[in-house]
Motif scaffolding. Sequence first.
Motif, short mmCIF file in Angstrom:
data_model
loop_
_atom_site.label_atom_id
_atom_site.label_comp_id
_atom_site.label_asym_id
_atom_site.label_seq_id
_atom_site.Cartn_x
_atom_site.Cartn_y
_atom_site.Cartn_z
N ASP A 25 0.82 -1.21 0.00
CA ASP A 25 0.00 0.00 0.00
C ASP A 25 0.85 1.25 0.00
OD1 ASP A 25 -2.27 -1.41 -0.10
OD2 ASP A 25 -2.82 -1.20 2.01
N ASP A 50 -0.91 -3.54 -8.44
CA ASP A 50 -0.38 -2.34 -9.05
C ASP A 50 -0.09 -1.28 -7.99
OD1 ASP A 50 -0.54 -3.41 -11.53
OD2 ASP A 50 -2.51 -2.58 -11.99
N PRO A 86 -0.11 2.68 -6.59
CA PRO A 86 -1.10 3.74 -6.72
C PRO A 86 -0.78 4.62 -7.92
CG PRO A 86 0.39 4.19 -4.90
CD PRO A 86 0.69 2.80 -5.36
N ASN A 129 -7.10 8.31 -7.35
CA ASN A 129 -6.21 7.16 -7.42
C ASN A 129 -6.74 6.18 -8.46
OD1 ASN A 129 -4.43 5.07 -6.99
ND2 ASN A 129 -5.35 4.42 -5.05
N GLY A 177 -4.93 3.46 -9.32
CA GLY A 177 -4.24 2.19 -9.11
C GLY A 177 -4.96 1.31 -8.11
N GLU A 178 -4.33 0.19 -7.77
CA GLU A 178 -4.94 -0.77 -6.86
C GLU A 178 -4.49 -0.60 -5.42
OE1 GLU A 178 -4.38 -4.74 -8.27
OE2 GLU A 178 -5.18 -4.33 -10.26
N SER A 179 -3.33 0.02 -5.20
CA SER A 179 -2.83 0.24 -3.84
C SER A 179 -3.30 1.58 -3.32
CB SER A 179 -1.30 0.18 -3.82
OG SER A 179 -0.85 -1.08 -4.25
N GLU A 221 -8.43 2.28 -4.01
CA GLU A 221 -8.57 1.95 -5.43
C GLU A 221 -9.75 2.67 -6.07
OE1 GLU A 221 -9.24 -2.02 -8.25
OE2 GLU A 221 -8.96 -2.20 -6.08
N GLU A 222 -9.47 3.39 -7.16
CA GLU A 222 -10.49 4.11 -7.94
C GLU A 222 -11.29 5.09 -7.07
OE1 GLU A 222 -10.51 3.90 -11.13
OE2 GLU A 222 -9.03 2.29 -11.19
#
Length: 504
Positions: free
Chosen positions: A5, A57, A59, A86, A88-90, A361-362
């Motif tokens: 993270d 992934d 951020p 954001n 990304g996934e982190s 995420e998102e």
Amino acid sequence: MAYSDAGQLEAPIFSSPVLMFDGASVGTSNRNTPEDATLTLKQVKRTIAGYRPSIVDSPVVSVSTDEIEVTINREDEISVPFSISNGGESGLVWDIDFDFPGATVNKTRAKAGLKTMQPELMENTIGIPANHSFHSEKARKGLKTEEVLYSTSFENFPTGEFSGYDNWTVLSGSPFEIVSGSGSDGNRNLRITHDGTSNTQFISAPFFGYQPFGNYELSVDFSISGVEVNSEVYDFYFFDGENGEFSSGVIISEGTIFAADLGENDQLQFFGTNAVVPPNTYNTLKIVYNVEDEVIEYYLNGTPIYEAGFLNGKTPSEMRVLQRNEATSGTRIDVDNFELKQLNTPYRWLSVENMSGVAFEEETNEATLNFNSTGLTAGTYETTLVVRTNDPENRVIEVPVTLSVNDVVSNEMATTPEAVTLGQNYPNPFNPTTTINYTLKQAGEVQIEIFNMQGQKVATLMNENKGAGDYEVNFDAANLASGIYVYRLQAGTTTLTKKMALIK
């Protein structure tokens, strides 16, 4: 590659059971699989072929604007929201800060003839927490008024020999004590006594947290005493936790204060002042970080003694107190009533709501810039908004910020417009200039564009944030051909259009 993270690289997670081939294990253990489990070669191949590393992934940060321009009247204010997202996934960790508008903040001053001293033990800060947000908890709130960030009078410290308490850390030497009845207010204080060696004794205050760029005031009471008190050397150092750079400090030598500044070749030195420290009594040292004048001001017992330019470090995040042990054993320094406070935001015309956050995420976080022209003269005011993140590809995003103040005083008693309006240009027909009036019901982004009758945009007259009120904008069509043109105003969800005639 995988990211935590915090955006740091991590090894992929492999969670297959124990795999055996020719009596030797292949792969890693799984607590649900017996240690002596044996798989055939075909099973081993099938398991390995089905293995997929765990990939997360990093951020991915995006800011909703790459420039913020605002125009308001004098004695007016406006709020401008913007977002940090954001993709990304982190988790994306972000903080907002400001920076000087100029390329350099170090002021050149005539220092000829001043005695100088060199600092000691100037390595980068230590003890900064490994897992932290960029700013201290209080700083993240977006301070608008004076607030104390850290203070201590050592009243809750246990008396006697001192090896560390409440995140104060002894870094070298002994003895250190918490003594009672000798503080500046008659109560407890920290005492550093010459330890009988020639080694420097020094102690570190708690890490105060990364502070945002702004105006700060440090104050500390101290008393120096002993047989050869004026032959001893005592130091107060302050560091900027963001980059580990020295940001301010003094050296007391031969009873005189030397203040930190940059000398030849931008080398850090301590320059002599005319301030003499009376021994055997408490004195108050105050250091003020003055952003608007781009100086650091030093005071002793309320009297200004030196003015320095900003150094590489621009904020106070950690303090160290040193005694160099150059005199007779028994000399000492008593320290009491240390306080760090933020005086106000960096610029009196600009403040921030929501200075720090985490976007998952998102997810999108909102922040707001508050502009206030009260007390300002007409003109242009600039700074740079700095967004720091843990996105490995975009650690720092800089957004230029400009406030233009008109030489018109807003009437606070005037009625707020009830609607957005767009007036007919005048004169009309025109050649080649004309004026367009418009009214805004509330503050927000305004766009005024000009189109020809084929729907092609030929000019943009306005694309910036405005406060509620009445405005006018001029249009010069010297480069356009005669004909009918459409001008369009967009403000929030409102779109208005009118026609005008250019006759040459």
